[in-house]
Design a protein around this motif. Structure first.
Motif: not given
Ligand SMILES: [Mg+2]
Ligand SMILES: Nc1ncnc2c1ncn2[C@@H]1O[C@H](COP(=O)(O)OP(=O)(O)OP(=O)(O)O)[C@@H](O)[C@H]1O
Lengths: 238, 297
Positions: A45, A87, A163-164
């Motif tokens: 991240t 994220e 991010d994810e």
């Molecule tokens: Mg992360």
């Protein structure tokens, strides 16, 4: 026009006294889906934040299309075509779905095409159109993720940082999200993605980097990385 | 009891309320976007009032034209303060955690300087001037023309402010920044520019309100403080970061204050205002309409 869209050279960054990234160098090829994998706390991240300009580097350089962007503010980087889907989604809780999309098209490069882009997003995610007047915070987790992705796409990016995106989503929804990402890439957008689900990410990416404790351990075409014994052991549980 | 129902008080309440709304929405804007409490906020109304007073007294310029100069002067002051002081406070990552506390001290210093500077330059003599002070009869209610015009103008301004926040991209960006600083950067908002805009707009609205009240209120260096207090009560009442809430709460406090004073007496003004503050803090600390997220950075 070179093959490389994004290049990090010897980048270090962190939070005050906490050093997270330690001399990371990597390239994201134009038109590719490039994955970044690593354990919790590895610095994935942080790396995404560095690329989007949310935190400064303490060392090293970043270049987009061979233009040095190391010192540029996040707003300038979005104008240049870097868009982050962060994220935890970070949608605007009090804004309606439509206002969230509108603010996604804030930058001057796309502002005149705002309503056209919003229509495009509604075609892409019909569920969002059904909920256009609903406040962001009242959406389900999956809907919020769709909104976060759509908001990121509103900036009409060249480089999409994810991010994810699958965090907290049911498997079918994850499959849908991955499908959408493929679709985005097929339109010529370069994708740089962080994912926890290493197996499916490596099945879907072209190229992958493995980050450990803020340093790159491994890189290569996704298929090769998947076959790497260390990756098999640490991330695939084989 | 008659006076309570005459409409006279209602008009007075609306005049006070709409001025309060203008002052408070600016305070809340600066708080919402930057998490800074401008304790000098009412002093900008004082500056606006002096601008109107001197322009009228020296050059016979109508306060309705002086309004514009009051806006320019206070917005310019905002720009200077932001660019030379607050930008640095906000930029320094090390200072960010202390930015709220430090900014409070800086604003406090600015307030002291503005008040005492004005006292030094203009003396502490209360001033005033006569402009449009003939009394108009509206039904059973009597109102001076300048208050009526103030009412109309400030209500129009309140609607203009609402429209600005609702329908412009800058308004949308301001509201986005109030909700989440990181998300605002992610969508490409130049947050430093928006900080500057909130400073300028917030200061200018207070300055403008000051120019309006200069026509019927006593002008002196310490006239701003009651506005600061009222604005604080209003943003708590309307919800921190909730801009539309401030506008509504400004009107509500105007009504409570005007009718409260009519029932009790002018000496009760502070007691009424602090009473409202304490009641809200005890009963609905999140404000009447619920505060917007005031924690996220
Ligand atoms: Mg992360
Ligand atoms: N704001 C912050 N202040 C201080 N340290 C931080 C901050 N954010 C992250 N860190 C630290 O930096 C390190 C890397 O965090 P980062 O969020 O980049 O990891 P990650 O690889 O994304 O992990 P995950 O897979 O859990 O999302 C962690 O040790 C974390 O504690």
């Amino acid at each position: 026009m070179s093959d490389t869209l994004l290049e990090l050279k010897n980048v270090s960054a962190g939070y005050g006294e906490v050093k997270v990234l330690k001399g990371v160098s990597l390239k994201v090829r134009r038109g590719s889906i490039t994955a970044l994998i690593g354990a919790n706390g590895a610095g994935k991240t942080t790396l995404m934040r560095v690329v989007s300009g949310l935190i400064p580097v303490t060392q090293g350089t970043l270049a987009l299309d061979a233009v040095d962007i190391t010192r540029e503010a996040s707003s300038v980087r979005v104008e240049r075509g870097i868009s982050l889907i962060p994220e935890g989604r970070l949608i605007f809780p009090d804004f309606s779905v439509e206002e969230n999309l509108k603010i996604g098209g804030y930058i001057s490069r796309v502002r005149s095409r705002q309503s056209e882009l919003i229509k495009q997003m509604y075609r892409f995610f019909p569920r969002l159109e059904e909920r256009r007047n609903q406040a962001g915070e009242t959406l389900s987790g999956g809907e919020q993720q769709m909104l976060a992705i759509a908001r990121g796409l509103m900036a009409d990016p060249r480089l999409l940082l994810l991010d994810e995106p699958s965090l907290g989503l049911a498997p079918q929804v994850v499959a849908q999200v991955f499908e959408k990402i493929q679709e985005v890439r097929s339109k010529g957008v370069t994708v740089f993605i962080v994912e926890q689900d290493v197996r499916s990410t490596l099945a879907f990416a072209d190229y992958a980097y493995v980050l450990e404790n803020g340093e790159l351990q491994l890189e290569g075409p996704a298929a090769d990385v998947r076959e790497n014994p260390k990756v098999k052991e640490s991330y695939l549980g084989l | 009891m008659d006076v309570l129902l005459s409409g006279q008080l209602l008009i007075a309440a609306l005049v006070t309320g709409s001025i309060y709304a203008l002052v408070a929405v600016g305070l809340n804007l600066i708080y919402g976007t930057m998490r800074m409490l401008n304790v000098a906020h009412g002093d900008l109304a004082m500056i606006g009032a002096y601008v109107a007073f001197w322009l009228f007294t020296l050059y016979g310029i109508s306060p309705f034209i002086a309004l514009f100069l009051a806006v320019v002067v206070t917005a310019a002051l905002a720009a200077v303060l932001y660019l030379f002081i607050f930008k640095r406070v906000m930029r320094s990552v090390k200072l960010l955690d202390r930015a709220e506390a430090n900014s409070l001290l800086v604003f406090f210093g600015i307030s002291v300087i503005l008040q005492n500077g004005s006292a030094y330059v203009f003396t502490t003599n209360p001033r005033g001037f006569q402009y449009l002070d003939q009394v108009l009869q509206i039904g059973s209610a009597a109102i001076t023309a300048n208050r009526l015009v103030t009412l109309i103008l400030s209500l129009l301004l309140v609607f203009a402010v609402v429209a600005f926040f609702r329908f412009t991209m800058v308004g949308l960006a301001l509201r986005a920044l109030i909700q989440n600083r990181t998300a605002s950067q992610i969508v490409g908002i130049n947050i430093e520019r928006i900080f500057l805009y909130s400073f300028m707009l917030g200061f200018a609205l207070s300055g403008l309100a000051g120019a309006l009240v200069s026509m019927y209120e006593q002008i002196w260096p310490f006239m701003g403080f009651p506005y600061t207090i009222a604005a604080f009560v209003i943003i708590i009442l309307g919800g921190l970061g909730n801009l539309f809430g401030s506008l509504a709460a400004g009107m509500i406090l105007g009504v409570l204050e005007t009718f409260g004073i009519a029932i009790t007496g002018p000496n009760f003004r502070s007691i009424l205002i602090y009473g409202v503050l304490i009641l809200v803090l005890l009963l609905r600390p999140q404000g009447l309409f619920g505060g917007k997220r005031v924690v996220a950075r």
